[in-house]
Design a protein around this motif. Structure first.
Motif, PDB file in Angstrom:
ATOM      1  N   ASN A 153      18.688  71.213  -3.958  1.00 37.41           N
ATOM      2  CA  ASN A 153      18.289  72.213  -2.965  1.00 37.41           C
ATOM      3  C   ASN A 153      17.818  73.524  -3.613  1.00 37.41           C
ATOM      4  O   ASN A 153      16.703  73.989  -3.337  1.00 37.41           O
TER       5      ASN A 153
ATOM      6  N   SER B 217      13.753  75.290  -4.092  1.00 37.57           N
ATOM      7  CA  SER B 217      13.431  76.657  -3.674  1.00 37.57           C
ATOM      8  C   SER B 217      12.943  77.493  -4.850  1.00 37.57           C
ATOM      9  O   SER B 217      12.003  78.301  -4.705  1.00 37.57           O
TER      10      SER B 217
ATOM     11  N   LEU C 161       9.273  76.624  -5.620  1.00 37.59           N
ATOM     12  CA  LEU C 161       8.362  77.267  -4.676  1.00 37.59           C
ATOM     13  C   LEU C 161       8.227  78.759  -4.968  1.00 37.59           C
ATOM     14  O   LEU C 161       7.134  79.325  -4.882  1.00 37.59           O
ATOM     15  N   LYS C 162       9.335  79.370  -5.346  1.00 43.71           N
ATOM     16  CA  LYS C 162       9.297  80.816  -5.598  1.00 43.71           C
ATOM     17  C   LYS C 162       8.510  81.133  -6.864  1.00 43.71           C
ATOM     18  O   LYS C 162       7.743  82.101  -6.904  1.00 43.71           O
TER      19      LYS C 162
ATOM     20  N   ALA D  71       3.976  71.335   1.718  1.00 44.71           N
ATOM     21  CA  ALA D  71       4.114  72.753   1.352  1.00 44.71           C
ATOM     22  C   ALA D  71       2.792  73.306   0.824  1.00 44.71           C
ATOM     23  O   ALA D  71       2.415  74.443   1.133  1.00 44.71           O
TER      24      ALA D  71
ATOM     25  N   ASN E 290      17.791  79.662  -1.784  1.00 44.50           N
ATOM     26  CA  ASN E 290      17.331  78.829  -0.667  1.00 44.50           C
ATOM     27  C   ASN E 290      16.805  79.656   0.498  1.00 44.50           C
ATOM     28  O   ASN E 290      16.116  79.129   1.367  1.00 44.50           O
TER      29      ASN E 290
ATOM     30  N   LEU F  92       8.473  81.375   2.078  1.00 43.80           N
ATOM     31  CA  LEU F  92       8.244  80.155   1.317  1.00 43.80           C
ATOM     32  C   LEU F  92       8.390  78.947   2.239  1.00 43.80           C
ATOM     33  O   LEU F  92       9.276  78.924   3.093  1.00 43.80           O
TER      34      LEU F  92
ATOM     35  N   THR G 211       9.950  76.256   2.460  1.00 36.10           N
ATOM     36  CA  THR G 211      11.057  75.401   2.000  1.00 36.10           C
ATOM     37  C   THR G 211      11.336  74.247   2.952  1.00 36.10           C
ATOM     38  O   THR G 211      11.711  73.158   2.519  1.00 36.10           O
ATOM     39  N   THR G 212      11.154  74.477   4.252  1.00 39.22           N
ATOM     40  CA  THR G 212      11.437  73.403   5.209  1.00 39.22           C
ATOM     41  C   THR G 212      10.399  72.292   5.144  1.00 39.22           C
ATOM     42  O   THR G 212      10.618  71.208   5.685  1.00 39.22           O
TER      43      THR G 212
ATOM     44  N   LYS H 143      14.367  67.411   1.047  1.00 36.21           N
ATOM     45  CA  LYS H 143      15.476  67.690   0.125  1.00 36.21           C
ATOM     46  C   LYS H 143      16.732  66.887   0.453  1.00 36.21           C
ATOM     47  O   LYS H 143      17.587  66.709  -0.415  1.00 36.21           O
TER      48      LYS H 143
END
Length: 489
Positions: free
Chosen positions: A25, A29, A32-33, A71, A265, A270, A272-273, A277
């Motif tokens: 998880n 994140s 993505l960051k 994403a 998270n 971002l 994230t959803t 995951k």
């Protein structure tokens, strides 16, 4: 898009998470960051984790989808490519039922696989562009191989610690505690107050991670070696909040660059959803059921994705929940008890369903549940992901730690931050349904713990705000990383 970005020779990371839910998880994140800051990422999952993710979304075992595709569609600027590698074992091998054997394999045999993969990836990029394009490695601190591979391929070594800084510091100073006879003791029943560790005011030996008193355990042996290498790591990222662990982080930063960037998270803006995951299919029943309940009336119960609890204790907790008179939502995943068979009392689910007092599901979207206004408490094993999610939502906790880092997380939750209570008085494991019921009733009516949870929620959310400490620390890390990349070119 990704290939074009790589040709520009922008900073490029390889990321490999430990193959457990609580590690995957935050790694997703973080990927993505990093990508949102103009860094190219090659994100690597093990084949069996990819299969579990695909199956949990109903895509079938043979699915070959890119988990970041959605994403990237919503955020085209993200330079993330996704690949998978074998861990060296057949997909059919049951890693959950052979957890210790599998972890030993990851420590002893997987490093050769990782070495071969990283070498092949670097060689492929060099052949494609004529210059070395991969600049740094972002690997889970608990892996045993990153230091050696980073040295071999001349990569900047970024270690991502997915647990609180307190636990990192305890592992970092493991040798000092061993010299003082406070770990791997012959007499584990005698409590000792440890007061000499930098950045840690005091901690009881009973609150140390379970593996610190295992002389021959694979995790204890591995972590002592890993933390010798960690002391030479270029950068260390922590999935925690500066304000909650300031003394510990300040002491660690005297030795090398440490950055509190959590809870990662909950980074803003971002997608994230959009990234798969969850290792299990999430029940659709929870939200409608919670919507029918009054504010703060429901106790959410979950013991995470890994730990097992004896069936007898599960039965006592089940009866205790009924005796408490409190409405509850309970996640009872497959494999929650090593005893096998039905882990709940006979007829239990029918009884709570008929009374509408409770709901039992095999898995759920935990964030959505904790965000529900109906949820007033969380009975948890104190895994770090569950802990930070509960704090983010301002939900106080009843703590039943089982193993690994969980007793130490519980110490932070109960003793340091006051956002939780022990399920069993004195932190023991006495199984008593009447005691469980009474603890639940008192907890659900406690204004003190609720106010503390609200205060910590504000602290955590402020840290993740645009000018918050975690965001500033992340920007500082990116700046320091870019400077190191430039100086090494």
């Amino acid at each position: 898009m990704v290939a074009a970005a790589l040709r520009r020779n922008i900073p490029h990371a390889i990321m490999i998470s430990l193959p457990y839910q609580g590690h995957v998880n935050p790694f997703v994140s973080l990927a993505l960051k990093l990508a949102s800051r103009g860094i190219a990422v090659t994100f690597v999952h093990l084949d069996h984790i990819h299969r579990r993710l695909s199956e949990s979304r109903g895509r079938g075992a043979a699915a070959d989808s890119d988990i970041f595709a959605e994403a990237r569609r919503s955020s085209p600027e993200l330079d993330i490519r996704y690949t998978t590698i074998s861990d060296g074992l057949p997909l059919e091998y049951n890693r959950d039922e052979n957890a210790l054997e599998y972890f030993t394999h990851l420590i002893e045999d997987f490093p050769k696989v990782a070495d071969k993969f990283v070498g092949k990836l670097i060689a492929g990029d060099m052949a494609d562009s004529g210059s070395r394009l991969i600049h740094f490695l972002v690997a889970d601190t608990v892996w045993s191989w990153p230091a050696a591979i980073a040295r071999k391929y001349n990569l900047i070594n970024v270690s991502f610690w997915t647990e609180p800084a307190l636990i990192f510091s305890l592992c970092y100073h493991w040798d000092i505690m061993r010299q003082n006879g406070h770990v791997a003791k012959e007499d584990n029943e005698t409590e000792v107050e440890i007061t000499y560790l930098p950045g840690i005011k005091t901690i009881s030996s009973r609150d140390l991670m379970s593996y610190m008193n295992e002389n021959e355990g694979i995790l204890a042996k591995t972590l002592t070696v890993i933390f010798d290498d960690i002391k030479k790591t270029d950068f260390i990222l922590h999935n925690t909040v500066q304000e909650l662990e300031s003394q510990t982080l300040s002491a660690l930063s005297k030795h090398q660059p440490n950055y509190a960037i959590g809870p990662i998270n909950f980074s803003k803006n971002l997608p994230t959803t959009a990234v798969s995951k969850s290792f299990w299919s999430e029940s659709e029943l929870c939200n409608n059921w919670l919507d029918s309940k009054s504010r703060g009336s429901v106790l959410y119960v979950s013991f995470g994705s890994v730990v097992q609890i004896p069936k007898q204790e599960l039965h006592e907790i089940a009866h205790g929940l009924l005796l408490s008179g409190v409405d509850f939502l309970w996640v009872v995943r497959a494999g929650i008890s090593s005893d096998g068979g039905d882990v709940l009392p006979e007829g239990y689910e029918e009884k709570i369903r008929d009374s509408d007092r409770g709901l039992v599901v095999p898995w759920c979207d935990q964030i959505k549940v904790l965000e529900s206004p109906a949820v007033g408490g969380f009975l948890t094993h104190c895994g770090w992901n569950s802990t930070v999610e509960s704090m983010w939502c301002g939900v106080p906790m009843i703590c039943r730690p089982v193993t690994f880092d969980q007793p130490t997380n519980k110490k932070l939750v109960v003793d340091d931050w006051g956002v939780g209570v022990d399920l069993y008085d004195g932190g023991g494991s006495k199984v008593d349904r009447k005691g469980v019921a009474e603890k639940i009733r008192r907890f659900m009516n406690s204004d003190k713990v609720r106010k503390a949870a609200s205060h910590v929620k504000e602290t955590v959310r402020n840290a993740m705000a645009i000018e918050g400490s975690s965001e500033r620390n992340f920007e500082r890390f990116v700046g320091d990383l870019n400077a190191k990349i430039q100086s090494s070119c």
